[in-house]
Enzyme design. Structure first.
Site, PDB file in Angstrom:
ATOM      1  N   PRO A  13       0.799  -1.233   0.000  1.00 29.71           N
ATOM      2  CG  PRO A  13       0.131  -0.865   2.216  1.00 29.71           C
ATOM      3  CD  PRO A  13       0.906  -1.815   1.347  1.00 29.71           C
ATOM      4  CD  GLU A  14       4.898  -0.322   0.839  1.00 32.07           C
ATOM      5  OE1 GLU A  14       5.526  -1.061   1.605  1.00 32.07           O
ATOM      6  OE2 GLU A  14       4.081  -0.758   0.005  1.00 32.07           O
ATOM      7  CB  VAL A  15       1.292   3.439  -4.478  1.00 30.88           C
ATOM      8  CG1 VAL A  15      -0.057   2.745  -4.271  1.00 30.88           C
ATOM      9  CG2 VAL A  15       1.214   4.447  -5.614  1.00 30.88           C
TER      10      VAL A  15
END
Length: 260
Positions: free
Chosen positions: A136-138
């Site tokens: 989910p870093e984006v």
């Protein structure tokens, strides 16, 4: 016996299997203490003759929600804080991957970001039907975990995950062959435990050399990797456990391994 009391972990040891719960509520987010505790636990398991296999799972409904974003600002405000955090995170993944005792990830719920990195560093994965893996870093202005995820996913699926934050469910992980089983959460530790006990019944000498070999040859050429494996085969064949295995086979009985 080593001390297995930690602030962010719960550890139980039975029949040569160490079961470890990430215990940093509410979602087992990765902070400095958890990084330090789990790295130290892995190093201690590696040296403990009473541990032959490790099961790693999460307490509650989440395996690991990734980086603890609530404390990230405080970390970044400290000189060298980000570099120290990055180094601790890398070393945790290496401590899991390089542990001479096999590590089974029992994914009880979402494993996100750094949680995926933890899972990908394990030797064997099983999942509950409520589990998922995601990067989910984006969505939070970060990067990370893609290199570790390459050990689990093919090119297109991984690019889609990293660019969209897509979550891959336990059922889909099983379909893709990423996990060995997808079961109801109340059967997860039973499933992982069955595999762990099967491993724990094998020769500790052979198992540890197999782990070392598999890690060493992962990035080697076919020729160099197989030569290395042949050299390790010659080494393990000289062990007392190997002689016991051969004798037990001839006598049609179960071997009794001593880890020598």
């Amino acid at each position: 016996m080593p001390d297995y009391r930690f602030d962010t972990l719960r550890v139980e040891l039975q029949d040569y299997v160490a079961t470890v719960w990430l215990a940093h509520p509410p979602v087992n987010a990765v902070n400095t203490q958890l990084l330090q505790d789990l790295t130290l636990a892995m190093d201690r398991f590696g040296e403990d003759p009473e541990v032959r296999c490790v099961i790693l799972t999460g307490q509650g409904k989440v395996f690991c929600a990734g980086a603890d974003l609530k404390n990230r600002g405080q970390m970044l405000d400290q000189p060298g804080g980000l570099a120290q955090h990055s180094r601790r995170t890398r070393e945790l993944f290496h401590a899991i991957r390089e542990c001479p005792k096999p590590v089974i990830a029992a994914l009880n719920g979402p494993a996100l970001g750094a949680g995926l990195g933890i899972a990908a560093s394990c030797d064997i994965l099983v999942a509950a039907d409520a589990a998922c893996l995601a990067l989910p870093e984006v969505d939070v202005g970060l990067l990370g975990g893609v290199k570790h995820a390459q050990r689990l996913f093919g090119h297109s699926r991984l690019r889609r995950m990293m660019l969209t934050g897509m979550r891959v469910s336990g059922e889909e992980l099983y379909r893709l062959g990423v996990v060995e089983a997808c079961v109801p959460v109340d059967r997860l530790l039973e499933e992982a435990g069955a595999i762990a006990r099967q491993i724990a019944a094998k020769s500790p000498v052979s198992v540890q050399l197999m782990i070392q070999t598999a890690n060493a040859i992962e990035d080697m050429s076919l020729r160099d990797g197989y030569r290395y494996e042949q050299d390790m085969t010659a080494q393990v064949a000289k062990s007392e456990d190997a002689r016991e295995a051969r004798q037990a086979f001839l006598e049609k009985r179960a071997p009794v391994f001593k880890g020598r």
